[in-house]
Design a protein around this motif. Structure first.
Motif, mmCIF file in Angstrom:
data_model
loop_
_atom_site.group_PDB
_atom_site.id
_atom_site.type_symbol
_atom_site.label_atom_id
_atom_site.label_comp_id
_atom_site.label_asym_id
_atom_site.label_seq_id
_atom_site.Cartn_x
_atom_site.Cartn_y
_atom_site.Cartn_z
ATOM 1 N N LYS A 42 -15.328 6.344 -16.351
ATOM 2 C CA LYS A 42 -15.285 7.666 -15.718
ATOM 3 C C LYS A 42 -14.755 7.569 -14.297
ATOM 4 N N THR A 43 -14.038 6.487 -14.013
ATOM 5 C CA THR A 43 -13.555 6.242 -12.657
ATOM 6 C C THR A 43 -12.581 7.328 -12.219
ATOM 7 N N LYS A 44 -12.869 7.940 -11.083
ATOM 8 C CA LYS A 44 -12.009 8.974 -10.540
ATOM 9 C C LYS A 44 -10.939 8.355 -9.643
ATOM 10 N N SER A 45 -9.894 9.115 -9.404
ATOM 11 C CA SER A 45 -8.864 8.638 -8.496
ATOM 12 C C SER A 45 -9.421 8.589 -7.070
ATOM 13 N N GLN A 46 -8.866 7.682 -6.275
ATOM 14 C CA GLN A 46 -9.303 7.473 -4.899
ATOM 15 C C GLN A 46 -8.155 7.798 -3.951
ATOM 16 N N SER A 47 -8.502 7.993 -2.676
ATOM 17 C CA SER A 47 -7.476 8.369 -1.705
ATOM 18 C C SER A 47 -7.624 7.566 -0.423
ATOM 19 N N ILE A 48 -6.493 7.033 0.058
ATOM 20 C CA ILE A 48 -6.429 6.343 1.339
ATOM 21 C C ILE A 48 -5.737 7.276 2.334
ATOM 22 N N ASP A 86 -4.999 -6.030 -9.539
ATOM 23 C CA ASP A 86 -3.691 -5.535 -9.116
ATOM 24 C C ASP A 86 -2.840 -5.070 -10.294
ATOM 25 N N GLN A 87 -3.115 -5.590 -11.500
ATOM 26 C CA GLN A 87 -2.379 -5.197 -12.694
ATOM 27 C C GLN A 87 -2.809 -3.828 -13.223
ATOM 28 N N TRP A 88 -3.952 -3.352 -12.737
ATOM 29 C CA TRP A 88 -4.522 -2.122 -13.287
ATOM 30 C C TRP A 88 -4.454 -0.938 -12.341
ATOM 31 N N ILE A 89 -4.001 -1.160 -11.109
ATOM 32 C CA ILE A 89 -3.955 -0.070 -10.133
ATOM 33 C C ILE A 89 -2.618 0.652 -10.199
ATOM 34 N N VAL A 90 -2.683 1.959 -10.326
ATOM 35 C CA VAL A 90 -1.486 2.806 -10.233
ATOM 36 C C VAL A 90 -1.674 3.720 -9.024
ATOM 37 N N PHE A 91 -0.596 3.981 -8.284
ATOM 38 C CA PHE A 91 -0.735 4.752 -7.056
ATOM 39 C C PHE A 91 0.514 5.578 -6.806
ATOM 40 N N THR A 92 0.365 6.553 -5.934
ATOM 41 C CA THR A 92 1.477 7.405 -5.517
ATOM 42 C C THR A 92 1.152 8.010 -4.150
ATOM 43 N N PRO A 100 5.276 12.175 13.547
ATOM 44 C CA PRO A 100 4.440 11.860 14.700
ATOM 45 C C PRO A 100 3.114 12.622 14.659
ATOM 46 N N ARG A 101 2.017 11.904 14.881
ATOM 47 C CA ARG A 101 0.665 12.468 14.871
ATOM 48 C C ARG A 101 0.306 13.066 13.508
ATOM 49 N N GLY A 102 1.055 12.711 12.488
ATOM 50 C CA GLY A 102 0.806 13.271 11.162
ATOM 51 C C GLY A 102 -0.039 12.368 10.286
ATOM 52 N N THR A 103 -0.325 12.835 9.083
ATOM 53 C CA THR A 103 -1.138 12.078 8.134
ATOM 54 C C THR A 103 -0.458 12.037 6.769
ATOM 55 N N GLN A 104 -0.871 11.063 5.978
ATOM 56 C CA GLN A 104 -0.377 10.911 4.608
ATOM 57 C C GLN A 104 -1.506 10.326 3.760
ATOM 58 N N ASN A 105 -1.680 10.838 2.572
ATOM 59 C CA ASN A 105 -2.652 10.282 1.640
ATOM 60 C C ASN A 105 -1.929 9.516 0.542
ATOM 61 N N VAL A 106 -2.420 8.318 0.255
ATOM 62 C CA VAL A 106 -1.950 7.555 -0.904
ATOM 63 C C VAL A 106 -3.091 7.557 -1.914
ATOM 64 N N ARG A 107 -2.829 8.083 -3.078
ATOM 65 C CA ARG A 107 -3.853 8.166 -4.115
ATOM 66 C C ARG A 107 -3.644 7.049 -5.133
ATOM 67 N N PHE A 108 -4.769 6.512 -5.615
ATOM 68 C CA PHE A 108 -4.651 5.473 -6.629
ATOM 69 C C PHE A 108 -5.762 5.611 -7.659
ATOM 70 N N ALA A 109 -5.524 5.038 -8.815
ATOM 71 C CA ALA A 109 -6.497 5.039 -9.903
ATOM 72 C C ALA A 109 -6.481 3.670 -10.567
ATOM 73 N N ILE A 110 -7.565 3.324 -11.228
ATOM 74 C CA ILE A 110 -7.684 2.049 -11.936
ATOM 75 C C ILE A 110 -7.614 2.307 -13.428
ATOM 76 N N ARG A 111 -6.647 1.705 -14.084
ATOM 77 C CA ARG A 111 -6.453 1.869 -15.526
ATOM 78 C C ARG A 111 -6.316 0.494 -16.171
ATOM 79 N N PRO A 112 -7.441 -0.107 -16.572
ATOM 80 C CA PRO A 112 -7.391 -1.449 -17.158
ATOM 81 C C PRO A 112 -6.504 -1.508 -18.402
ATOM 82 N N LYS A 113 -5.714 -2.589 -18.483
ATOM 83 C CA LYS A 113 -4.837 -2.790 -19.643
ATOM 84 C C LYS A 113 -5.535 -3.587 -20.741
#
Length: 288
Positions: A42-48, A86-92, A100-113
């Motif tokens: 039930k792992t949800k996506s995460q955000s950096i 590292d083989q199971w992480i997908v991100f975008t 300048p002074r801005g932000t960006q989110n990188v989202r990732f999820a774990i999908r075991p193969k």
């Protein structure tokens, strides 16, 4: 920025966020510094969240690597396996520009193969500066990157660790304590807490000591120094030496290093006696 007299060099301005509350490099702030995730189907996506604190736009790219810690507790990238995270992480997204002074989110999820083995799986998500295409071949340029550690757990997680010994080396120019720790579990462990240096003649014993509040403006009588225990993790199936430098200069005499700590849930309460010797100095023979 670090300077290199070469055209383009990758610099590990890498705050692999084991211990710091926020990893910062290249005027870039990254949070959270690490993730600990339970893989239960039930792992949800995460955000950096990445913040550009500079007055210039910065282009960055993201990628994932497998890693371990070497005998010096330094990060080493290692080859991937079918069980490595590292083989199971997908991100975008994988490449982006932050204003300048801005932000960006990188989202990732774990999908075991494959079916994850019980215990801990690790990866690092690197966020790396992309050099400007306008940089000439003679330009002095350094590229920085910051890494966010990801720990994911499956099945029965066991944190089983032992402190084999704690020794204080007071004979060298700088006093330091060395912790010998073994991890026989399947997930990393951390040694945290507080240490205090007492005058040996006035040490009240283990049962009479406890952690000293950080907001205390004055140390208790006969306490010379107080500091935090906050080491790199000890990974599964590893035995490591952790070094604690005592920054305060201690005059010759007898002392006790009092430990009030925690090793991943196991209380650590020890007092280690040590002596700072009188420095051996040889008379200087005048030159003839």
């Amino acid at each position: 920025m670090l300077k290199r007299a070469t055209s383009l060099v990758l610099s590990l301005v890498s705050a692999i966020a084991f211990m710091v509350p926020e990893a910062i490099a290249m005027e870039i702030g990254v949070s959270p510094p690490r993730f600990e995730i339970k893989m239960d189907g039930k792992t949800k996506s995460q955000s950096i969240k990445i913040v550009n604190m500079s007055s210039e736009p910065v282009e960055m790219q993201a990628y994932v690597r497998n890693w371990t810690l070497n005998e010096n507790n330094q990060i080493e990238e290692i080859s991937s396996t079918e069980q490595s995270l590292d083989q199971w992480i997908v991100f975008t997204p994988s490449r982006f520009t932050i204003p300048p002074r801005g932000t960006q989110n990188v989202r990732f999820a774990i999908r075991p193969k494959v079916k994850p083995a019980a215990g801990e799986h690790r990866a690092i998500i690197y966020l790396e500066e992309v050099p400007s295409a306008n940089a000439g071949s003679q330009a002095v340029k350094a590229v920085g990157r910051v890494g966010v550690a990801v720990y994911a757990y499956s099945g029965d997680v066991k944190r089983v660790a032992t402190i084999n010994s704690i020794n204080v080396d007071a004979k060298s120019t700088a006093v330091q304590a060395k912790f010998d720790v073994s991890n026989t579990g399947n997930a990393h462990v951390r040694l945290k807490g507080q240490y205090a240096i007492w005058r040996a003649a006035n040490y009240p014993g283990l049962k009479a000591t406890q952690a000293i509040p950080k907001d205390k403006s004055k140390l208790p009588a006969n306490v010379i120094s107080v500091g935090d225990l906050d080491f790199a993790p000890i990974l599964p199936a590893m035995r490591r030496q952790l070094t604690l430098p005592i920054k305060q200069k201690l005059p010759p005499g007898n002392y006790v290093l009092d430990i009030n700590g925690d090793l991943s849930g196991v209380p650590i309460d020890q007092g280690i006696k040590f002596t700072v010797p009188v420095a051996n100095t040889s008379p200087v023979t005048p030159r003839k």
